[in-house]
Design a protein around this motif. Structure first.
Motif, PDB file in Angstrom:
ATOM      1  N   TRP A 168       0.934  -1.192  -0.145  1.00  0.00           N
ATOM      2  CA  TRP A 168       0.151   0.074  -0.082  1.00  0.00           C
ATOM      3  C   TRP A 168       0.900   1.355   0.031  1.00  0.00           C
ATOM      4  O   TRP A 168       0.868   2.189  -0.912  1.00  0.00           O
ATOM      5  CB  TRP A 168      -1.117  -0.129   1.085  1.00  0.00           C
ATOM      6  CG  TRP A 168      -1.794   1.231   1.295  1.00  0.00           C
ATOM      7  CD1 TRP A 168      -2.920   1.442   0.506  1.00  0.00           C
ATOM      8  CD2 TRP A 168      -1.608   2.207   2.120  1.00  0.00           C
ATOM      9  NE1 TRP A 168      -3.371   2.699   0.822  1.00  0.00           N
ATOM     10  CE2 TRP A 168      -2.559   3.314   1.904  1.00  0.00           C
ATOM     11  CE3 TRP A 168      -0.779   2.638   3.039  1.00  0.00           C
ATOM     12  CZ2 TRP A 168      -2.853   4.366   2.436  1.00  0.00           C
ATOM     13  CZ3 TRP A 168      -1.059   3.705   3.879  1.00  0.00           C
ATOM     14  CH2 TRP A 168      -2.079   4.557   3.611  1.00  0.00           C
ATOM     15  N   GLU A 169       2.071   1.450   0.724  1.00  0.00           N
ATOM     16  CA  GLU A 169       2.674   2.523   0.941  1.00  0.00           C
ATOM     17  C   GLU A 169       3.455   2.840  -0.555  1.00  0.00           C
ATOM     18  O   GLU A 169       3.677   3.903  -0.963  1.00  0.00           O
ATOM     19  CB  GLU A 169       3.768   2.414   2.069  1.00  0.00           C
ATOM     20  CG  GLU A 169       3.113   2.631   3.564  1.00  0.00           C
ATOM     21  CD  GLU A 169       4.057   2.226   4.542  1.00  0.00           C
ATOM     22  OE1 GLU A 169       5.134   1.768   4.376  1.00  0.00           O
ATOM     23  OE2 GLU A 169       3.683   2.486   5.652  1.00  0.00           O
ATOM     24  N   SER A 170       3.865   1.752  -1.195  1.00  0.00           N
ATOM     25  CA  SER A 170       4.611   1.793  -2.461  1.00  0.00           C
ATOM     26  C   SER A 170       3.419   2.362  -3.459  1.00  0.00           C
ATOM     27  O   SER A 170       3.739   3.393  -4.377  1.00  0.00           O
ATOM     28  CB  SER A 170       5.400   0.735  -3.101  1.00  0.00           C
ATOM     29  OG  SER A 170       4.262  -0.578  -3.268  1.00  0.00           O
ATOM     30  N   VAL A 171       2.247   1.666  -3.391  1.00  0.00           N
ATOM     31  CA  VAL A 171       1.174   2.429  -4.307  1.00  0.00           C
ATOM     32  C   VAL A 171       0.931   3.921  -4.000  1.00  0.00           C
ATOM     33  O   VAL A 171       0.836   4.683  -4.910  1.00  0.00           O
ATOM     34  CB  VAL A 171      -0.169   1.632  -4.309  1.00  0.00           C
ATOM     35  CG1 VAL A 171      -1.218   2.284  -5.196  1.00  0.00           C
ATOM     36  CG2 VAL A 171       0.461   0.307  -4.799  1.00  0.00           C
ATOM     37  N   ILE A 172       0.751   4.365  -2.864  1.00  0.00           N
ATOM     38  CA  ILE A 172       0.824   5.649  -2.278  1.00  0.00           C
ATOM     39  C   ILE A 172       1.750   6.467  -2.858  1.00  0.00           C
ATOM     40  O   ILE A 172       1.383   7.672  -3.323  1.00  0.00           O
ATOM     41  CB  ILE A 172       0.646   5.868  -0.877  1.00  0.00           C
ATOM     42  CG1 ILE A 172      -0.790   5.399  -0.337  1.00  0.00           C
ATOM     43  CG2 ILE A 172       0.892   7.111  -0.211  1.00  0.00           C
ATOM     44  CD1 ILE A 172      -1.944   6.327  -0.369  1.00  0.00           C
ATOM     45  N   ALA A 173       2.966   6.143  -2.840  1.00  0.00           N
ATOM     46  CA  ALA A 173       4.133   6.848  -3.202  1.00  0.00           C
ATOM     47  C   ALA A 173       4.140   6.942  -4.792  1.00  0.00           C
ATOM     48  O   ALA A 173       4.235   8.253  -5.284  1.00  0.00           O
ATOM     49  CB  ALA A 173       5.429   6.357  -2.840  1.00  0.00           C
ATOM     50  N   ILE A 174       3.818   6.085  -5.500  1.00  0.00           N
ATOM     51  CA  ILE A 174       3.519   6.180  -7.056  1.00  0.00           C
ATOM     52  C   ILE A 174       2.487   6.871  -7.328  1.00  0.00           C
ATOM     53  O   ILE A 174       2.729   7.791  -8.181  1.00  0.00           O
ATOM     54  CB  ILE A 174       3.364   4.845  -7.474  1.00  0.00           C
ATOM     55  CG1 ILE A 174       4.558   4.098  -7.522  1.00  0.00           C
ATOM     56  CG2 ILE A 174       2.925   5.099  -9.130  1.00  0.00           C
ATOM     57  CD1 ILE A 174       4.659   2.409  -7.934  1.00  0.00           C
ATOM     58  N   ALA A 175       1.205   6.975  -6.708  1.00  0.00           N
ATOM     59  CA  ALA A 175       0.210   7.728  -6.870  1.00  0.00           C
ATOM     60  C   ALA A 175       0.772   9.289  -6.518  1.00  0.00           C
ATOM     61  O   ALA A 175       0.210  10.064  -7.202  1.00  0.00           O
ATOM     62  CB  ALA A 175      -0.974   7.465  -6.139  1.00  0.00           C
ATOM     63  N   ARG A 176       1.266   9.551  -5.524  1.00  0.00           N
ATOM     64  CA  ARG A 176       1.678  11.047  -5.015  1.00  0.00           C
ATOM     65  C   ARG A 176       2.478  11.463  -6.161  1.00  0.00           C
ATOM     66  O   ARG A 176       2.563  12.704  -6.412  1.00  0.00           O
ATOM     67  CB  ARG A 176       2.355  11.011  -3.604  1.00  0.00           C
ATOM     68  CG  ARG A 176       1.424  10.733  -2.549  1.00  0.00           C
ATOM     69  CD  ARG A 176       2.072  10.936  -1.156  1.00  0.00           C
ATOM     70  NE  ARG A 176       1.159  11.066  -0.117  1.00  0.00           N
ATOM     71  CZ  ARG A 176       1.152  10.454   0.997  1.00  0.00           C
ATOM     72  NH1 ARG A 176       2.578   9.712   1.274  1.00  0.00           N
ATOM     73  NH2 ARG A 176       0.582  10.678   1.887  1.00  0.00           N
TER      74      ARG A 176
END
Length: 186
Positions: A168-176
């Motif tokens: 989830w944290e990696s997806v959040i970072a990519i989304a940001r």
């Protein structure tokens, strides 16, 4: 199958025809097979132009009873990246509702089984919607305390499967990195 939206790179290719019967065929089982079907059906709905229903199918996939060691997860991890794809690629003239409110209501009203695991996964999707579509309002008639991203991370660690928090944290970072306020719809 006529394709209205481009294929999502985070989901299995759907068949030419599919309907909700594919999910109900699993009966009460919410196992790895159900998970794969929910992902596939979500992709089918997406490519058929039903963005809101596609999001709902990914919600169903996130409710599957998985331990983290299922083979399907190696090829098709929990669909956080697919949710970002749907939220970020839905054309402005296509109905997707207000994902922030949808996830807020769903997380706050979650029932058993595995209430906490499922609840925090939906809050995780709420967090994704906040990054991809930051201008969406909350529901002022629904009094709920929205969690911080740190709380979501901690609870995915506590209730999720191994590696879920990091995913989830990696997806959040990519989304940001991929979405800015000018990219989002209101």
């Amino acid at each position: 199958m006529p394709s209205f939206f481009p294929p999502c790179p985070h989901l299995p290719a759907p068949p030419d025809k599919m309907d909700a019967g594919a999910l109900s065929a699993h009966g009460p089982a919410r196992d790895a097979d159900f998970y794969f079907t929910a992902l596939t059906y979500g992709h089918y709905l997406w490519q058929s132009g039903f963005a809101a229903r596609a999001v709902l199918s990914l919600d169903r996939a996130l409710g599957a009873d998985l331990q983290g060691n299922e083979a399907v997860l190696r090829d098709w991890p929990l669909p956080y990246a697919a949710q970002v794809w749907f939220l970020g690629h839905t054309p402005k003239d296509v109905f997707i509702g207000n994902p922030r409110v949808h996830f807020q209501h769903l997380a706050d009203r979650m029932n058993e089984p595995r209430r906490e695991q499922r609840r925090w996964r939906i809050w995780a999707c709420w967090g994704l919607s906040r990054v991809v579509l930051p201008n969406l309002p909350d529901d002022p008639k629904h009094a709920v305390r929205e969690p911080t991203f740190a709380e979501i991370s901690a609870n995915l660690d506590r209730y999720g499967i191994p590696g879920e928090r990091a995913l989830w944290e990696s997806v959040i970072a990519i989304a940001r990195a991929s979405f800015t306020p000018s990219d989002s719809t209101s």
